[in-house]
Design a protein around this motif. Structure first.
Motif, PDB file in Angstrom:
ATOM      1  N   LYS A 198      44.872 -59.322  -8.036  1.00  0.00           N
ATOM      2  CA  LYS A 198      45.450 -59.646  -6.715  1.00  0.00           C
ATOM      3  C   LYS A 198      46.904 -60.107  -6.866  1.00  0.00           C
ATOM      4  CE  LYS A 198      45.276 -60.925  -2.227  1.00  0.00           C
ATOM      5  NZ  LYS A 198      46.555 -61.565  -2.005  1.00  0.00           N
ATOM      6  N   GLN A 199      47.173 -60.866  -7.918  1.00  0.00           N
ATOM      7  CA  GLN A 199      48.554 -61.337  -8.147  1.00  0.00           C
ATOM      8  C   GLN A 199      49.501 -60.156  -8.342  1.00  0.00           C
ATOM      9  OE1 GLN A 199      48.147 -64.227 -11.367  1.00  0.00           O
ATOM     10  NE2 GLN A 199      46.570 -65.306 -10.230  1.00  0.00           N
ATOM     11  N   ASP A 251      41.552 -69.493 -17.972  1.00  0.00           N
ATOM     12  CA  ASP A 251      42.770 -69.184 -17.199  1.00  0.00           C
ATOM     13  C   ASP A 251      44.025 -69.494 -18.003  1.00  0.00           C
ATOM     14  OD1 ASP A 251      40.643 -69.472 -15.213  1.00  0.00           O
ATOM     15  OD2 ASP A 251      42.257 -69.394 -13.727  1.00  0.00           O
ATOM     16  N   ARG A 306      41.345 -62.097  -9.556  1.00  0.00           N
ATOM     17  CA  ARG A 306      42.498 -62.879  -9.107  1.00  0.00           C
ATOM     18  C   ARG A 306      43.787 -62.385  -9.762  1.00  0.00           C
ATOM     19  NH1 ARG A 306      42.658 -67.520 -10.771  1.00  0.00           N
ATOM     20  NH2 ARG A 306      40.661 -68.015 -11.730  1.00  0.00           N
ATOM     21  N   ASP A 326      44.991 -74.179 -12.936  1.00  0.00           N
ATOM     22  CA  ASP A 326      45.226 -74.152 -14.384  1.00  0.00           C
ATOM     23  C   ASP A 326      46.421 -73.270 -14.730  1.00  0.00           C
ATOM     24  OD1 ASP A 326      42.439 -74.987 -14.088  1.00  0.00           O
ATOM     25  OD2 ASP A 326      42.310 -74.750 -16.257  1.00  0.00           O
ATOM     26  N   GLN A 327      46.465 -72.116 -14.081  1.00  0.00           N
ATOM     27  CA  GLN A 327      47.550 -71.165 -14.324  1.00  0.00           C
ATOM     28  C   GLN A 327      48.892 -71.741 -13.888  1.00  0.00           C
ATOM     29  OE1 GLN A 327      46.361 -67.622 -12.063  1.00  0.00           O
ATOM     30  NE2 GLN A 327      47.649 -66.433 -13.452  1.00  0.00           N
ATOM     31  N   GLY A 375      47.246 -66.279  -2.630  1.00  0.00           N
ATOM     32  CA  GLY A 375      47.964 -65.852  -3.836  1.00  0.00           C
ATOM     33  C   GLY A 375      47.080 -65.686  -5.051  1.00  0.00           C
ATOM     34  N   ALA A 376      45.872 -66.268  -5.016  1.00  0.00           N
ATOM     35  CA  ALA A 376      44.843 -66.087  -6.053  1.00  0.00           C
ATOM     36  C   ALA A 376      45.188 -66.711  -7.400  1.00  0.00           C
ATOM     37  CB  ALA A 376      44.503 -64.596  -6.216  1.00  0.00           C
ATOM     38  N   PHE A 377      46.176 -67.613  -7.419  1.00  0.00           N
ATOM     39  CA  PHE A 377      46.454 -68.342  -8.653  1.00  0.00           C
ATOM     40  C   PHE A 377      45.478 -69.519  -8.789  1.00  0.00           C
ATOM     41  CE2 PHE A 377      50.500 -66.217  -8.125  1.00  0.00           C
ATOM     42  CZ  PHE A 377      50.923 -65.979  -9.420  1.00  0.00           C
ATOM     43  N   SER A 378      45.106 -69.838 -10.004  1.00  0.00           N
ATOM     44  CA  SER A 378      44.316 -71.056 -10.212  1.00  0.00           C
ATOM     45  C   SER A 378      45.269 -72.200 -10.519  1.00  0.00           C
ATOM     46  CB  SER A 378      43.320 -70.879 -11.357  1.00  0.00           C
ATOM     47  OG  SER A 378      43.997 -70.782 -12.594  1.00  0.00           O
ATOM     48  N   ASP A 431      50.117 -58.400  -4.938  1.00  0.00           N
ATOM     49  CA  ASP A 431      51.086 -59.148  -4.122  1.00  0.00           C
ATOM     50  C   ASP A 431      52.533 -58.880  -4.548  1.00  0.00           C
ATOM     51  OD1 ASP A 431      49.087 -60.182  -2.604  1.00  0.00           O
ATOM     52  OD2 ASP A 431      49.087 -62.171  -3.534  1.00  0.00           O
TER      53      ASP A 431
END
Lengths: 232, 232
Positions: free
Chosen positions: B94-95, B27, B91, A27-28, A22-25, B98
């Motif tokens: 990419k979100q 982020d 990233r 932190d996010q 999903g490429a979320f960090s 998706d």
């Protein structure tokens, strides 16, 4: 028809998936989770009673929620007895210190001088025994008449089975619960106001984990789920 | 009395301070900035006209804004001709993939089939010349009748001095502008609707940089500044 929920293992897998493919960090996700918690906590303010919330926490979303609550104009106090060495949590705590948000050690005194509590002690990964210094805290939360908003789970509850059958937490029923990403099975034992947050879940992820994205309104980061279960 | 603004150097120093002693991660700040942009962009929806926004961007806050707009129920299209190798931006892109948000290459066709544009091409760090492929884009933004929301600066404008005196961008006046953290001096040349976002600035930071935290309402992440400059 029962509310669609996801168990502890599925919730952990979903978090992992958001942060890998999903490429979320983290932190996010933590920022968006804490923002959702702050907005659910705020619902009590609409009744005119909430000015000096006490945020009781072990993890990061409580730290983020306290910051947003401050920016909304409330004056939160934070009880954070087990400071994590996690670098993100340390940064989130520093952000609160820069706002002069008080970190208090005396829980009984703190709960005396507040009008609302955010319970962000244990989340969906909790299982087993409540460790020190939290038994006395949960006892106090169970006994207080103050409104309480719990994050993902009323602390001490089992994610699958709800409240302990006896002893500590067995009569703990917070006023409100914010389920992050998706409700966990414990919600079937919960009788208070129920909010869902996590407005970053894609339709395909929701489908894969067999739950529905709830009907958020406008730019809200949480939605209150009514007593009619069809709403979800 | 002129609106209090901060120049490009001060804005860069403020960002640096937030990320060093302020303990914010990029982020986190990008997420909150993009969330603010999405809420300002949404203001046009209140007039019933905005369903298929086109987000034109070079940087990260446009990517975040497109995601939130999708979750609000809009169907954004993204024009992102110069993909950054920055890991965070990758990233964030990419979100969007998706969510099946379309990334388009044909700008003239894209602007034909949209009803609102978010201009997130250049921010407060822009100076000098508009490089390819953006001159044609800015020309089109300058000529269109569509509502446009610019982020921090109408693209091609000088942060201190506003629109170019002649040529490309000299007659570009977006419908709305979102100033992130604090307005930049160019706002004194801007005649459209002005929003401020960045609800994470502490009172002490605002004091240090000599601007005021604007009067945000409720849980809003942006506030519209009226024609009366005293509001800020």
């Amino acid at each position: 028809m029962a509310l669609k929920t996801i168990g502890a293992k599925a919730a952990a897998a979903l978090d992992q998936e958001l942060m890998s493919t999903g490429a979320f960090s983290i932190d996010q996700l933590m920022e968006l989770a804490g923002l959702a918690v702050s907005q659910a906590g705020l619902s009590f303010r609409l009744k005119g009673s909430y000015e000096n919330g006490l945020v009781v926490l072990k993890g990061g979303d409580g730290l983020v929620a306290a910051r947003h609550l401050f920016h909304y104009g409330y004056r939160p106090t934070v009880f954070y007895p087990k400071r994590s060495k996690n670098e993100l949590y340390q940064r989130l705590a520093k952000q609160l210190e820069d706002l002069d948000i008080p970190f208090v050690d005396d829980f009984p005194a703190a709960i005396e001088s507040t009008d609302h509590v955010v319970d962000a002690i244990f989340g969906f990964s909790f299982s087993g025994e409540v460790r020190e210094p939290f038994p006395a805290v949960i006892q106090a939360l169970q006994e207080t008449k103050l409104p309480i908003t719990s994050v993902d789970a009323p602390s001490s509850w089992d994610i699958e089975n709800g409240p302990p059958k006896t002893g500590l937490g067995s009569s703990f029923m917070p006023t409100a619960l914010v389920s992050l990403t998706a409700p966990k099975p414990l919600v079937n034992h919960f009788t208070g106001r129920h909010f869902v947050g996590g407005r970053f879940v894609s339709p395909s992820i929701a489908k894969k984990y067999n739950f529905e994205v709830p009907p958020y309104q406008g730019v809200d980061q949480v939605v209150e789920i009514g007593s009619s279960e069809q709403k979800l």
